[in-house]
Motif scaffolding. Structure first.
Motif, PDB file in Angstrom:
ATOM      1  N   UNK A 177       0.784  -1.227   0.000  1.00 11.98           N
ATOM      2  CA  UNK A 177       0.000   0.000   0.000  1.00 11.98           C
ATOM      3  C   UNK A 177       0.811   1.268   0.000  1.00 11.98           C
ATOM      4  N   UNK A 178       1.988   1.226  -0.629  1.00  8.26           N
ATOM      5  CA  UNK A 178       2.880   2.389  -0.624  1.00  8.26           C
ATOM      6  C   UNK A 178       3.371   2.665  -2.043  1.00  8.26           C
ATOM      7  N   UNK A 179       3.439   3.951  -2.406  1.00  8.37           N
ATOM      8  CA  UNK A 179       4.082   4.355  -3.652  1.00  8.37           C
ATOM      9  C   UNK A 179       5.595   4.341  -3.420  1.00  8.37           C
ATOM     10  N   UNK A 180       6.260   3.319  -3.889  1.00  7.80           N
ATOM     11  CA  UNK A 180       7.705   3.217  -3.681  1.00  7.80           C
ATOM     12  C   UNK A 180       8.412   4.277  -4.528  1.00  7.80           C
ATOM     13  N   UNK A 181       9.236   5.076  -3.883  1.00  7.68           N
ATOM     14  CA  UNK A 181       9.871   6.203  -4.563  1.00  7.68           C
ATOM     15  C   UNK A 181      11.015   5.778  -5.477  1.00  7.68           C
ATOM     16  N   UNK A 219      -7.464   9.465  -0.755  1.00  4.75           N
ATOM     17  CA  UNK A 219      -7.941  10.233   0.407  1.00  4.75           C
ATOM     18  C   UNK A 219      -8.649   9.316   1.405  1.00  4.75           C
ATOM     19  N   UNK A 220      -9.534   8.470   0.914  1.00  2.65           N
ATOM     20  CA  UNK A 220     -10.301   7.597   1.811  1.00  2.65           C
ATOM     21  C   UNK A 220      -9.389   6.686   2.623  1.00  2.65           C
ATOM     22  N   UNK A 221      -8.351   6.149   1.968  1.00  5.43           N
ATOM     23  CA  UNK A 221      -7.420   5.276   2.690  1.00  5.43           C
ATOM     24  C   UNK A 221      -6.655   6.052   3.754  1.00  5.43           C
ATOM     25  N   UNK A 222      -6.214   7.245   3.409  1.00  2.04           N
ATOM     26  CA  UNK A 222      -5.479   8.051   4.378  1.00  2.04           C
ATOM     27  C   UNK A 222      -6.381   8.568   5.484  1.00  2.04           C
ATOM     28  N   UNK A 223      -7.663   8.768   5.182  1.00  2.88           N
ATOM     29  CA  UNK A 223      -8.623   9.165   6.208  1.00  2.88           C
ATOM     30  C   UNK A 223      -8.798   8.038   7.233  1.00  2.88           C
ATOM     31  N   UNK A 224      -8.932   6.818   6.752  1.00  3.03           N
ATOM     32  CA  UNK A 224      -9.047   5.681   7.672  1.00  3.03           C
ATOM     33  C   UNK A 224      -7.761   5.547   8.487  1.00  3.03           C
ATOM     34  N   UNK A 225      -6.628   5.784   7.845  1.00 10.78           N
ATOM     35  CA  UNK A 225      -5.363   5.756   8.586  1.00 10.78           C
ATOM     36  C   UNK A 225      -5.379   6.785   9.720  1.00 10.78           C
ATOM     37  N   UNK A 226      -5.815   8.007   9.392  1.00  6.98           N
ATOM     38  CA  UNK A 226      -5.850   9.061  10.411  1.00  6.98           C
ATOM     39  C   UNK A 226      -6.818   8.719  11.539  1.00  6.98           C
ATOM     40  N   UNK A 234       7.434   7.823   2.775  1.00  9.69           N
ATOM     41  CA  UNK A 234       8.418   8.650   3.479  1.00  9.69           C
ATOM     42  C   UNK A 234       7.784   9.831   4.190  1.00  9.69           C
ATOM     43  N   UNK A 235       6.600  10.257   3.744  1.00 11.63           N
ATOM     44  CA  UNK A 235       5.918  11.382   4.385  1.00 11.63           C
ATOM     45  C   UNK A 235       4.693  10.908   5.192  1.00 11.63           C
ATOM     46  N   UNK A 236       4.708   9.610   5.525  1.00  6.33           N
ATOM     47  CA  UNK A 236       3.650   9.080   6.383  1.00  6.33           C
ATOM     48  C   UNK A 236       2.344   8.803   5.684  1.00  6.33           C
TER      49      UNK A 236
END
Length: 962
Positions: free
Chosen positions: A659-663, A787-794, A807-809
């Motif tokens: 679930x991460x955009x690998x840089x 956004x929805x995934x990061x909202x659930x994370x928050x 890298x930016x959480x």
């Protein structure tokens, strides 16, 4: 561009959160806008610089008008082509209440058996139909199409050769097997070192070098062959036998299991499923007990729940065979569940008596046709036949008959050399037969009359010898003999539907599975007769609507991926993986680099990746991930360089399975290219890319797309899936071809699926989604998913540990919560949390994948803020229940999590034996009272089901009371 606020803009129907909610959610995530969040999530070096060049979005009203116009460009001729595809009659009660019912088509794969008992019973019915009609004890539910089912059978027998056959690598195929099946067998056999011998089964001289054989029953020209001598000879040489059989014919003909078949495969399309220009249709696969632990796909088995009640589950292959990764012998992941449910229900609807009546009626009409055309002087090729008759016809005369037939809007089969073949079906009438006879008579300027239907049944002799007549019973179980009226079967279907949780009930937040909205307007075209009633081998000038649609969606998918061309043929995501790797292999062989056979695969990859690689003839080398869940670039570089002389490909999922955009993705692709390999991108997580980045932008060469994920085809209880591949310019000429329909390019690999364009009729759904959303809608959908995934994370991060983030959480469109600490603190497994979520009315997120002891959550863009808040509240409340165990307030073994899910039967029982209240068990939060979903069984005993494997409806004797 229309204003987003226009009342008929589809985008606002598809995306769950509204403008104000998006602002609120962004604020909780610690940003001022959704665009700021995207900038912190998607690496700048892979962002698209230009907008996607797609058509302006249509409103739903405009799209329906557009689709009607496209449909009119298809000419629906009467089809007598056969070759595994036949017009059929889908009972309206099944069409309306299953095929067109989101309560059935939005269900997920039944990994959580307690809330999937309805479709599991429907699939058990399907397995019983297959087992009974083939006379073999084990059947699965189901496979993709007849051709790939035959290939799976070949590979299964190859991988399970006995010691004395270890060096036998020849597989005999009768040249009277359907050509599309032979095509797929060619594709599957070569990478595994299987030598196909395609010849006349009547003349072949078998020897110990053969491990298996395949015959068609009835054969391509309609002949019903007696395979007894062939099978007896094969048996003496230890050669295993596969029969591809017409399932409807088995109501009249001796089943292959009774004349020595080890495996029987075929399609259940004749059981009420529209031809749909090739699919989807549920293939069937039946075999002997000897192979029950190696059979590809899913087996539904009977078990018990914690209360001792009968309960169903996926047996043996609960997580499918591909969980073995590079040791797998099949990559089957998607089944054709919705189609299998329909085919099984067709058998329930008709019962054994009417199934036989349907078959007899077709056979009787075939007799009339045979007698009449022979009466005109034509020579019939096949002596024993069920529904298909073939006549020798000189080439010039054949062209005249073809011309006359086309004038009458009739398609006959001209694919057999110097012959015309005619296959009748359930929809054929006596008037149709008269019309067919007239086509032949008119060319000869002759007159002929035929008897009426009653006289036909009384006067015409059998069309096949007595030795072929079936004498054994089938479908004796009450389920096939109890629902005679529409009232009864309607209630039975609703009874099953009510046992299953689907998207009509609540969010299904499955990571990597993308359970997003399947909008009604997107679904409409599936049941249009102008799309459903078309044979996959119909002439191209009759399917201009389909071809226009395919051309459009191929162009759009190429634009979305950044690639040059697309093949729609693969009919599942795993088939797309296999197709993509096969294209890479063909390209390397063409370059003179056939020795390149190493595929690098990250340790986090989905199990189908290594399974597909092995099936494509590749050797898998696993690449490590670092402590943050990203590909270990140094490890990748080391393995790429050490294998540079043989490196063929990297298989990479992007964003990662974690679930991460690998840089480092661009660097990763460059390393592979520098060392002579190609980059295959698994498109499972494409829902986080569309409009923001693309496979081409990151540096890939080929990708597959899960249309049943990103592009809105429903999961259908576990299928159908569609997995087209998109390729860069240098790979275009290697895209899959087809032996029957001319779609091949100069260097095409053999067909991957039976139909030229795979599951054509459901590609309409993705076509609709793209046309309704347009560039802005698709891009906004991607942003909303992130956004929805990061909202659930928050929301949940203060309560649960997030395993991986960028890298930016930030996370991409999905994220993983680590539940392993609760095993230590409260003896609570992740499975306990999954089962307890059912009491709150939710399907569990993805359990223990890609990391054991975790939950992977993907809300999709389609879920509203309110629904996500409820889901988060459920998990937070479950955490409070775990805390009670940790503090000793609740018992470690006898608590709401260990006993979950709680059924109505448990709650109303006078003997309540649990140390917590009924209210706590059944109504843990206030909103569960308003719309309670009750699991129909309590926790299923998986081990019991595997120890006591029963995978068909129990015999009637089990229902007799002592």
């Amino acid at each position: 561009m229309r204003s987003f606020q226009h009342p008929d803009v589809f985008e606002q129907r598809h995306i769950g959160p509204n403008t104000n909610e998006i602002k609120e959610m962004a604020k909780l995530c610690g940003v001022n806008s959704i665009d700021e969040l995207i900038d912190e999530t998607v690496p700048a070096n892979i962002r698209l610089k230009n907008k996607l060049q797609l058509d302006e979005p249509l409103s739903e009203f405009e799209f329906v008008h557009h689709l009607n116009n496209v449909a009119k460009k298809n000419n629906v001729f009467k089809s007598y082509i056969g070759m595994g595809y036949y017009p059929s009659i889908l009972p309206s009660v099944i069409q309306r209440n299953i095929l067109e019912n989101p309560g059935w088509y939005t269900q997920y794969t039944p990994y959580q058996a307690e809330i999937a008992q309805g479709r599991l019973e429907a699939l058990l019915n399907f397995q019983t139909v297959v087992s009974d009609l083939t006379a073999l004890p084990i059947a699965n539910a189901s496979l993709l199409d007849e051709a790939t089912a035959a290939a799976e059978a070949m590979v299964m027998l190859f991988n399970n050769r006995k010691k004395d056959k270890a060096n036998s690598n020849k597989f005999f195929v009768s040249y009277e097997v359907f050509p599309q099946t032979i095509d797929v067998l060619k594709a599957r056999s070569k990478p595994l070192g299987i030598e196909l011998v395609i010849d006349d089964h009547k003349k072949v001289e078998l020897n110990i070098d053969f491990f298996g054989l395949l015959v068609q029953y009835p054969a391509l020209n309609g002949e019903i062959y007696n395979y007894s001598d062939l099978f007896s000879n094969a048996q003496s040489l230890g050669i295993l036998k596969i029969v591809a059989a017409d399932i409807l014919s088995l109501t009249l003909l001796t089943p292959p299991g009774e004349f020595g078949a080890d495996c029987v495969v075929g399609s259940t399309q004749r059981f009420g499923i529209p031809m749909g220009f090739g699919g989807p249709h549920a293939a069937y696969f039946a075999t002997k007990e000897d192979f029950k632990r190696v059979i590809p796909g899913r087996i539904i088995g009977v078990s018990v729940d914690s209360q001792g009640n009968r309960a169903l589950r996926m047996a043996l292959q609960t997580r499918e065979q591909h969980i073995k990764r590079e040791r797998a012998t099949s990559n089957i992941c998607t089944a054709q569940v919705l189609l299998a449910v329909m085919a099984g229900m067709y058998a329930v609807y008709h019962g054994p008596k009417n199934l036989k009546v349907i078959a007899e009626r077709i056979n009787n009409l075939a007799k009339v046709l045979s007698e009449s055309i022979r009466g005109l002087g034509f020579t019939q090729v096949n002596k024993n036949y069920f529904d298909t008759i073939t006549f020798k016809v000189e080439k010039t005369l054949c062209e005249k008959i073809k011309s006359e037939a086309l004038k009458q809007k009739i398609n006959l089969n001209y694919f057999i050399n110097d012959s015309i073949s005619i296959s009748l079906s359930e929809v054929t009438t006596i008037e149709d037969v008269r019309e067919l006879i007239q086509v032949f008579a008119q060319i000869l300027s002759k007159q002929i009359s035929i008897q009426n239907e009653i006289d036909i049944q009384n006067n015409i002799k059998s069309s096949f010898e007595d030795k072929f007549v079936r004498t054994s019973n089938y479908l004796q179980h009450p389920v096939f003999n109890s629902y005679k009226s529409e009232t009864d079967i309607l209630r039975y279907m609703k009874y099953l539907e009510n046992k299953d949780l689907s998207l009509v009930h609540s969010m299904i937040a499955l990571g990597s599975c993308t359970m997003k909205l399947n909008a009604t307007t997107e679904m409409l075209g599936v049941t249009y007769p102008q799309f459903g009633n078309i044979h996959p081998f119909a002439p191209k000038d009759q399917v201009k609507g389909y071809l226009e649609l395919f051309n459009s969606i191929e162009k759009d998918l190429a634009e979305i991926t950044g690639f040059s061309a697309v093949s729609l043929q693969p009919n599942s995501g795993a088939q797309g993986e296999y197709a993509g790797l096969s294209v890479i292999k063909a390209y390397l062989e063409d370059k003179g680099e056939a020795h390149r056979n190493i595929t690098l695969i990250p340790s986090s990859a989905h199990g189908t990746n290594p399974a597909s690689a092995v099936m494509a003839g590749m050797k898998v080398v696993v690449v490590d991930c670092d402590e943050k869940g990203n590909i270990d670039v140094n490890n990748l570089r080391s393995k790429a360089e050490s294998n540079k002389n043989n490196l063929a490909a990297l298989m990479v999922t992007y964003p990662s399975t974690h679930g991460v955009f690998e840089e480092s993705i661009k660097e990763i692709c460059e390393i592979i290219h520098k060392n002579g390999g190609q980059v295959y991108m698994d498109g499972a997580n494409m829902n986080a890319q569309v409009g923001l980045t693309s496979p081409a932008q990151i540096g890939a060469d080929v990708c597959h797309l899960n249309l049943h994920k990103t592009f809105c085809i429903p999961h259908g209880g576990g299928g159908p899936g569609v997995g087209p591949i998109a390729v860069a310019k240098h790979l275009v000429s290697f895209l899959p071809g087809h032996s029957v329909m001319d779609i091949s390019k100069d260097k095409s690999i053999p067909a991957i699926a039976a139909a030229p364009f795979g599951s054509s009729s459901v590609i309409l759904i993705s076509y609709a989604y793209i046309k309704l959303m347009g560039e802005a809608g698709l891009t906004n959908a991607t942003k909303a998913a992130i956004l929805n995934a990061n909202y659930i994370k928050a929301k949940l991060e203060p309560h649960f540990k997030v395993l991986y983030s960028g890298s930016r959480g930030r996370v991409a469109h999905e994220l993983i919560f680590d539940m392993r600490e609760f095993k230590q603190s409260a003896h609570i497994e992740v499975e306990d949390i999954a089962k307890r979520l059912m009491d709150y009315g939710y399907h569990a997120p993805t359990v223990s994948f890609p990391v054991a002891g975790t939950l992977m959550i993907e809300p999709t863009e389609s879920e509203s803020k309110a629904e996500m808040d409820k889901f988060c509240d459920a998990l937070i409340n479950i955490l409070a229940e775990i805390k009670e165990i940790e503090k000793g307030i609740a018992d470690q073994k006898n608590n709401v999590l260990k006993n979950a899910p709680h059924t109505a039967q448990m709650v109303i029982n006078d003997n309540w034996i649990y140390p917590y209240s009924r209210e706590k068990a059944a109504y843990p939060l206030h909103w569960t009272r308003l719309n309670k979903f009750w699991p129909s069984v309590s926790r299923v005993d998986n081990a019991y089901g595997d120890r006591n494997l029963v995978c068909s409806c129990l015999p009637i004797s089990d229902y007799v009371e002592e």
